[in-house]
Design an enzyme around this catalytic site. Structure first.
Site, short mmCIF file in Angstrom:
data_model
loop_
_atom_site.label_atom_id
_atom_site.label_comp_id
_atom_site.label_asym_id
_atom_site.label_seq_id
_atom_site.Cartn_x
_atom_site.Cartn_y
_atom_site.Cartn_z
N VAL A 122 0.90 -1.16 0.00
CA VAL A 122 0.00 0.00 0.00
C VAL A 122 0.93 1.21 0.00
O VAL A 122 1.52 1.55 1.02
CB VAL A 122 -0.93 0.01 1.23
CG1 VAL A 122 -1.76 1.29 1.26
CG2 VAL A 122 -1.84 -1.21 1.21
N PRO A 123 1.13 1.84 -1.16
CA PRO A 123 2.27 2.75 -1.37
C PRO A 123 2.12 4.15 -0.77
O PRO A 123 2.07 5.15 -1.49
CB PRO A 123 2.36 2.81 -2.89
CG PRO A 123 0.94 2.66 -3.34
CD PRO A 123 0.32 1.68 -2.37
N CYS A 124 2.11 4.23 0.54
CA CYS A 124 2.03 5.55 1.18
C CYS A 124 3.29 6.37 0.92
O CYS A 124 3.28 7.59 1.12
CB CYS A 124 1.77 5.40 2.67
SG CYS A 124 3.01 4.44 3.57
N HIS A 125 4.37 5.72 0.45
CA HIS A 125 5.59 6.48 0.13
C HIS A 125 5.38 7.41 -1.06
O HIS A 125 6.18 8.32 -1.28
CB HIS A 125 6.76 5.52 -0.14
CG HIS A 125 6.56 4.60 -1.30
ND1 HIS A 125 5.87 3.41 -1.20
CD2 HIS A 125 6.95 4.69 -2.60
CE1 HIS A 125 5.86 2.80 -2.37
NE2 HIS A 125 6.50 3.56 -3.25
N ARG A 126 4.31 7.21 -1.82
CA ARG A 126 4.04 8.06 -2.99
C ARG A 126 3.28 9.33 -2.63
O ARG A 126 2.98 10.14 -3.50
CB ARG A 126 3.24 7.26 -4.03
CG ARG A 126 3.99 6.05 -4.57
CD ARG A 126 3.13 5.19 -5.47
NE ARG A 126 3.80 3.93 -5.80
CZ ARG A 126 3.19 2.86 -6.30
NH1 ARG A 126 1.89 2.89 -6.53
NH2 ARG A 126 3.88 1.76 -6.55
#
Length: 213
Positions: free
Chosen positions: A162-166
């Protein structure tokens, strides 16, 4: 003296146990006299865990036979193979992602605690590989607030997948990141995706372990 059997289920670390066959004197004069005479504990299910070494640290995947329950980026730890099918699938897909061979994940993640939490998680997943989005813009698309998006990112139990780094600040700054080494890890993940998204292979120096710096 009147006695009866009662059942009770309780949770301990990593297992759900079923306790039964309590032989209790319903008319005992004190709590000590009412203590169980016998107890049998039977495991109902167990959590599985696997760990792999990556350029951003040790990634641990925890799950069971039906779902992935947590992914963590740890500073240290020993490699563990794991055995549950969802855990093995997650490890394989993460290895493909780090190799630049995968841009999306197809994994049975445990659902968020609330429908709203699930909606915010889905909004993060919708941000494309190699792309970024501000907290405010994501909040607008999810009909939420930037603060709620920030909290969802901070509590994200599935970093990378779940790409919260984006999700970045409105001015393009990285913002916070709760996994691994924080902003250092976030920068590496973004650079990794953007380089592969542009069709360029990551060179050996860029693949060095963060913890060797």
């Amino acid at each position: 003296m009147h006695r009866r059997k009662i059942g009770k289920t309780h949770e301990t670390t990593g297992f759900l146990w079923s306790a039964f066959d309590f032989d209790i004197d319903l008319h005992a004069a004190s709590p000590l006299e009412r203590a169980p005479a016998a107890r049998h504990i039977v495991p109902m299910y167990a959590r599985d865990i696997a760990r792999i070494a990556t350029p951003v640290g040790i990634i641990a995947v925890e799950g069971d036979a039906s779902a992935i329950h947590a992914i963590r980026i740890e500073a240290s730890g020993s490699a563990i193979i794991g055995s549950a099918e969802p855990v093995l699938r997650a490890i394989a897909q993460l290895e493909q992602w780090f190799a630049g061979d995968r841009v999306t994940f197809d994994l049975p993640l445990a659902s968020a605690a609330t429908p709203r939490g699930q909606a915010l998680r889905d909004a993060m997943v919708a941000i494309g590989y190699g792309e970024t989005c501000s907290y405010g813009a994501l909040a607008h698309s999810a009909i939420s607030s930037a603060r709620a998006i920030g909290q969802a990112c901070a509590r994200n139990p599935f970093p990378i997948v779940v790409p919260c780094h984006r999700v970045l600040n409105a001015d393009g700054r990285l913002g916070a990141y709760s996994a691994g080494q924080g902003s250092i890890t976030k920068r590496w993940l973004l650079d990794h995706e953007q380089r592969y998204a542009a069709g360029r292979a990551i060179t050996a120096p860029l693949q060095r372990d963060l913890f060797s710096r």
